[in-house]
Design a protein around this motif. Structure first.
Motif, short mmCIF file in Angstrom:
data_model
loop_
_atom_site.label_atom_id
_atom_site.label_comp_id
_atom_site.label_asym_id
_atom_site.label_seq_id
_atom_site.Cartn_x
_atom_site.Cartn_y
_atom_site.Cartn_z
N SER A 188 0.82 -1.22 0.00
CA SER A 188 0.00 0.00 0.00
C SER A 188 0.85 1.26 0.00
CB SER A 188 -0.93 0.00 1.22
OG SER A 188 -0.18 -0.04 2.43
N PRO A 191 2.79 3.44 -5.26
CA PRO A 191 1.72 3.96 -6.15
C PRO A 191 0.96 2.81 -6.81
CG PRO A 191 3.79 5.13 -6.52
CD PRO A 191 4.11 3.96 -5.63
N GLN A 192 -0.28 3.05 -7.15
CA GLN A 192 -1.13 2.03 -7.76
C GLN A 192 -0.52 1.50 -9.05
OE1 GLN A 192 -3.97 0.79 -6.29
NE2 GLN A 192 -3.84 -0.77 -7.87
N ALA A 193 0.10 2.39 -9.82
CA ALA A 193 0.71 1.97 -11.09
C ALA A 193 1.81 0.95 -10.87
CB ALA A 193 1.26 3.19 -11.83
N ARG A 195 2.03 -1.07 -8.24
CA ARG A 195 1.38 -2.30 -7.77
C ARG A 195 0.78 -3.09 -8.92
NH1 ARG A 195 -2.61 -0.23 -3.24
NH2 ARG A 195 -2.06 1.84 -3.98
N ASP A 196 0.24 -2.39 -9.91
CA ASP A 196 -0.38 -3.08 -11.04
C ASP A 196 0.63 -3.59 -12.06
OD1 ASP A 196 -2.83 -2.51 -9.93
OD2 ASP A 196 -3.17 -0.71 -11.15
#
Length: 229
Positions: A188, A191-193, A195-196
């Protein structure tokens, strides 16, 4: 004002992060040299304390951290038995090794039971974690149980087996620490990018590959067999 739970969580995260850094140094350094030994010792201390704190958090906040209780016990038993494995011939060490092996076996049974129970629930989750998560930790604990049996009941323990068991336990412990930091709760922080992208899985893959490499290097060498005490 910080609560005891929050302080415990912060200490767990900080020590776990330190364990990841030290584990990387120990795994990457030339084996048996000063850097490897020094980083390895600090890794054991930081990983051990972080694991115990994780187990405490899991027990206190079981509604959301229950699996951390089992992961903490597994991490603590891994690094402790990893240290004892290389000293298995020393006087009195085998008694402690057996005690840690029993604890690991009990934790493995509990993990299997939690995973099985999760499969009977409507959503397949127990305290927020899927049955597969419990079974994954169980698989790691079961692998170590097999090594425990070999070290305890084997008539003879070769130096290469002793070192291989040390490597296996330390690397699995490092894998757990890295997993917690990069693909577990610690993800967490990224950044989401990121993680994806799948990049956060690379540290765990690297640890597994290096573990297999060093196990192969260790087990293929001819070493004298030493009788157990």
């Amino acid at each position: 004002m910080l609560t005891p739970d929050t302080i415990t969580l912060i200490a767990h995260v900080l020590l776990g992060s330190l364990a990841v850094l030290l584990g990387a140094i120990a795994l990457g350094a030339r084996k048996g040299r000063k850097v490897h030994v020094g980083a390895g010792r600090l890794f054991v201390v930081s990983m051990g304390i972080a694991s115990v704190l994780g187990a405490v958090l899991g027990a206190l906040k079981y509604e959301t951290f229950w699996i951390t209780f089992h992961a903490g016990i597994l991490g603590a038993t891994l690094v402790t038995s990893g240290v004892l494995a290389v000293r298995i011939h020393a006087r009195g060490v085998k008694v402690w090794f057996k005690a840690i092996a029993v604890l690991n076996a009990l934790n493995a049974v509990a993990l299997f039971g939690a995973g099985w129970y999760a499969t009977t629930l409507p959503d397949g989750h127990l305290f927020g974690f899927a049955a597969a998560d419990y079974f994954f930790l169980f698989a790691m604990a079961a692998v170590v149980c097999g090594g425990d049996a070999r070290m305890i009941f084997g008539a003879k323990i070769s130096n290469k087996l002793r070192i291989a068991q040390h490597l296996l336990r330390m690397c699995i412990g490092f894998f757990i620490a890295a997993g917690s930091a990069f693909t577990g709760p610690g993800a967490s922080a990224f950044p989401q990018a990121v993680r994806d992208s799948g990049l956060l899985s690379l540290p765990e893959l690297t640890i597994v590959l290096l573990m297999l490499f060093w196990l192969w290097r260790t087990l293929r060498k001819a070493r004298p067999v030493v009788a157990t005490q």
